[in-house]
Design an enzyme around this catalytic site. Sequence first.
Site, PDB file in Angstrom:
ATOM      1  N   SER A 135       0.700  -1.334   0.219  1.00 40.81           N
ATOM      2  CA  SER A 135       0.124   0.059   0.204  1.00 40.81           C
ATOM      3  C   SER A 135       0.889   1.237  -0.147  1.00 40.81           C
ATOM      4  CB  SER A 135      -0.783  -0.024   1.511  1.00 40.81           C
ATOM      5  OG  SER A 135      -0.186  -0.075   2.377  1.00 40.81           O
ATOM      6  N   HIS A 181      -5.481  -2.923  -2.372  1.00 47.04           N
ATOM      7  CA  HIS A 181      -5.233  -2.064  -3.526  1.00 47.04           C
ATOM      8  C   HIS A 181      -5.263  -2.780  -4.729  1.00 47.04           C
ATOM      9  CE1 HIS A 181      -4.207   1.585  -1.034  1.00 47.04           C
ATOM     10  NE2 HIS A 181      -4.078   0.371  -0.044  1.00 47.04           N
ATOM     11  N   LYS A 184     -11.564   1.189  -1.219  1.00 43.86           N
ATOM     12  CA  LYS A 184     -10.730   1.816  -2.144  1.00 43.86           C
ATOM     13  C   LYS A 184     -11.434   1.821  -3.666  1.00 43.86           C
ATOM     14  CE  LYS A 184      -7.221   1.224   0.991  1.00 43.86           C
ATOM     15  NZ  LYS A 184      -6.566   0.589   2.070  1.00 43.86           N
TER      16      LYS A 184
HETATM   17  C1  LIG Z   1      -6.539   0.400   3.515  1.00 37.55           C
HETATM   18  C2  LIG Z   1      -6.033  -0.832   3.869  1.00 37.55           C
HETATM   19  C3  LIG Z   1      -6.734  -1.702   4.694  1.00 37.55           C
HETATM   20  C4  LIG Z   1      -7.637  -1.232   5.656  1.00 37.55           C
HETATM   21  O1  LIG Z   1      -8.947  -1.143   4.830  1.00 37.55           O
HETATM   22  P1  LIG Z   1     -10.121  -0.139   5.306  1.00 37.55           P
HETATM   23  O2  LIG Z   1     -11.305  -0.786   4.759  1.00 37.55           O
HETATM   24  O3  LIG Z   1      -9.615   1.138   5.108  1.00 37.55           O
HETATM   25  O4  LIG Z   1     -10.098  -0.606   6.861  1.00 37.55           O
HETATM   26  C5  LIG Z   1      -6.088  -2.934   4.843  1.00 37.55           C
HETATM   27  N1  LIG Z   1      -4.780  -3.276   4.142  1.00 37.55           N
HETATM   28  C6  LIG Z   1      -4.495  -2.745   3.300  1.00 37.55           C
HETATM   29  C7  LIG Z   1      -3.128  -3.072   2.639  1.00 37.55           C
HETATM   30  C8  LIG Z   1      -4.871  -1.492   3.052  1.00 37.55           C
HETATM   31  O5  LIG Z   1      -4.367  -0.460   2.305  1.00 37.55           O
END
Ligand SMILES: *Cc1c(COP(=O)(O)O)cnc(C)c1O
Length: 402
Positions: A184, A212, A243
């Site tokens: 990420s 992602h 996302k």
């Molecule tokens: C954003 C993210 C999360 C958490 O997800 P949310 O739905 O925002 O709580 C978990 N793992 C990774 C790699 C992320 O980038």
Amino acid sequence: MANDPYGWLDKSLQTLHRADWYRTPRTLHGRPGPSMTVDGGRSLLNFASNDYLGLAGDERLIAAAVAATHTYGTGSTGSRLLTGQRPLHRELERAIATFKQTEDAIVFSSGYLANLGSIAALVGPRDLVFSDRYNHSSLKNGARLSGATVAEYRHNDMADLAVQLADKRTNYRRCLIVTDSVFSMDGDLCPLLELLKLATVHGTMLMVDEAHGTGVLGATGAGCAEHFGCAGREFIQMGTLSKALGSLGGYIAGSAVLVDYLRNRAASWIYTTAPTPADMAAALEAIAIVQREPERRARLWQNVAQLKSGLAATGIPTLPSESPILCIECPGPTAALTRANKLQAAGIFAPAVRPPTVPTSRIRLTLSASHTPEQIQQLLEVLQAAFGSERRDRQPVDRCLS
Ligand SMILES: *Cc1c(COP(=O)(O)O)cnc(C)c1O
């Protein structure tokens, strides 16, 4: 007066300030899009969002969320096992399972909760977790929460993981390897095929965080698993609705027995209120659009190619990336902050990402299908003006694979 038991708070904040690690949230106005008003100032070009396909402000997602709210109300009123479940929750879980080519899926209130709850349910004090050193905070904290022994391996270093597996695996009951699929804060991909091979050889579970990757990678947007041609294999696919899918929530997709087990053992699913009907309906609509409109993904990857080739031409040092996440290396947190401020003054919103989030400071750029070629050209011109004078010799950037 007696020693102030809260006095350490201010001291601790001062330490963060001194290290240039201190952070505050910014307020953005209006619907998500390629340009946004930040902190009530002027409009900035937004290269900081996770809205990879431009769906978070899409009329169809909004209409679906509004309709679901009219039908089912705003709150889900309880946990899934009590009063919180509506038809939309299962409908979404079935849609995720079909999308991910798994038997079933389970939706949590966030991706963070999906990782905390599922890792803590899958392993315990007699078990072993192997975790990539650059894994997301939620994976690391899930491993910690489980009480299992945690062994970190060097980032994407399969030789290191293999040596550690051979050395430690047999001393424990169950074993779980956890990794981001798209890292990420870096933008590179995990070597999924090698990970699956090692997991098979050593009899360990494998959990891949597609936060992602979902909507972004693979022919139908199903993620890194599809990109590497192993979507049908047995492993644990985690992802988020928050996302590319433009909603809120997280999920685990996998075998029916895995999902059934998590429904009975994942505390962060059992003991929290079910996500709202609006979030479920928006995510359902997003999954349909992701599959129906591959042109969004094509535009996103055209944007990635344009930014990568433009950056390569300027000689600005970037971290290896195979995703819409592109990071410009900075010598330290102070330099990263100065550069982020320079970019903002020139109309570009892109954050300085610093320790403790990452080991080395950087400017993190994320692209969306909603950026136009002109906006990316504008970004390149600003980067050239702001950083061009600071160029130094560098290794060539990895080529984009998709
Ligand atoms: C954003 C993210 C999360 C958490 O997800 P949310 O739905 O925002 O709580 C978990 N793992 C990774 C790699 C992320 O980038």
